[in-house]
Design an enzyme around this catalytic site. Structure first.
Site: not given
Ligand SMILES: O=C(O)c1ccccc1N[C@@H]1O[C@H](COP(=O)(O)O)[C@@H](O)[C@H]1O
Length: 245
Positions: A12, A131
């Site tokens: 990330d 998510d």
């Protein structure tokens, strides 16, 4: 021999650095240095996939587009690219990196017509990231509610979405173990493969996820556990291989 659980080590990227967040909250970053070095480390360790995320693009705080393209371009393995892919221009830039597939989050909640169009155009190059907090989807860097998980899943299934990346936000970055109940429930609601994300802390967690392969779990994203050296990627690959024998 059972199908092997695919492992996707995560890189990330925030402000040019490889980071891990807790619950995906901006400001909780721990930095792990160069994203390219991190990605090359996972590749050298035998990874077949890389889950590469532009967190600034996901949060709307800029982007790391050139760096992401550099990392994706340097990889021999398969790349799943996420973060800020929300329109034709960002999708074209993502696909131009040579990634194997992209993962759409916010767009699936806010611009469903566009997502249906790109699913029809690009098939299994498109995955949708679901998510969730509880069963409520979150978009825009996980800061905004975006509807019900199962209603959205049914809609995307009807549009031919090829696969889902399911993240339990409450587990993400916490090393508390994956939400197996959520993953079982999602697998029961769709025939499409599911990549599990959030909470992996141990080789036993990976073995538990590998045990869900017959239900539809195809892969697992591993982030903090690798950076915190809870186990090595080589050990993780061996553990899931052993379950499939
Ligand atoms: O991965 C994270 O920790 C994360 C935290 C906060 C927001 C997003 C995060 N990750 C990835 O971003 C995409 C969603 O991006 P977008 O909504 O399409 O712009 C999501 O799939 C996660 O993989």
């Amino acid at each position: 021999m059972a199908q092997k659980l695919e492992l996707l080590p995560a890189v990330d990227v925030r402000d040019g650095q490889a980071v891990r967040l807790v619950h995906g909250e901006s400001g909780t970053e721990t930095s792990y240095g160069s994203p390219l070095e991190a990605a090359l480390t996972w590749q050298r360790a035998g990874a077949e996939w890389l889950h590469l995320v532009d967190l600034d693009a996901a949060f709307g705080t800029g982007d790391n587009r050139e760096l992401i393209a550099e990392v994706a371009g340097a990889m021999d393995l398969k790349v799943e690219l996420s973060g800020g892919i929300r329109d034709d221009a960002s999708l074209a830039a993502a696909l131009a990196t040579g990634c194997t597939r992209v993962n759409l989050g916010t767009a699936a909640l806010e611009t469903p017509e566009w997502v249906a169009k790109v699913i029809a155009e690009h098939g299994d190059k498109i995955a949708v990231g679901l998510d969730v907090r509880g069963t409520t989807l979150r978009g825009r860097g996980w800061t905004r509610d975006g509807g019900d998980l199962y209603e959205t899943l049914a809609r995307l299934d009807s549009e031919g979405c090829a696969r889902y990346v399911v993240t339990d936000i409450a587990k993400d970055g916490t090393l508390q173990g994956p939400n197996l109940e959520l993953l079982r429930n999602v697998c029961a609601a769709t025939d499409k493969p599911v990549v599990a994300s959030g909470g992996v802390s141990s080789l036993d967690d990976l073995r538990a996820l590998a045990g869900l392969v017959p239900l539809g779990i195809e892969g697992a994203i591993v982030g903090k556990a690798l950076y915190a050296e809870a186990f090595t990627l080589e050990e993780a690959l061996e553990a899931v291989e052993a379950v499939s024998r």
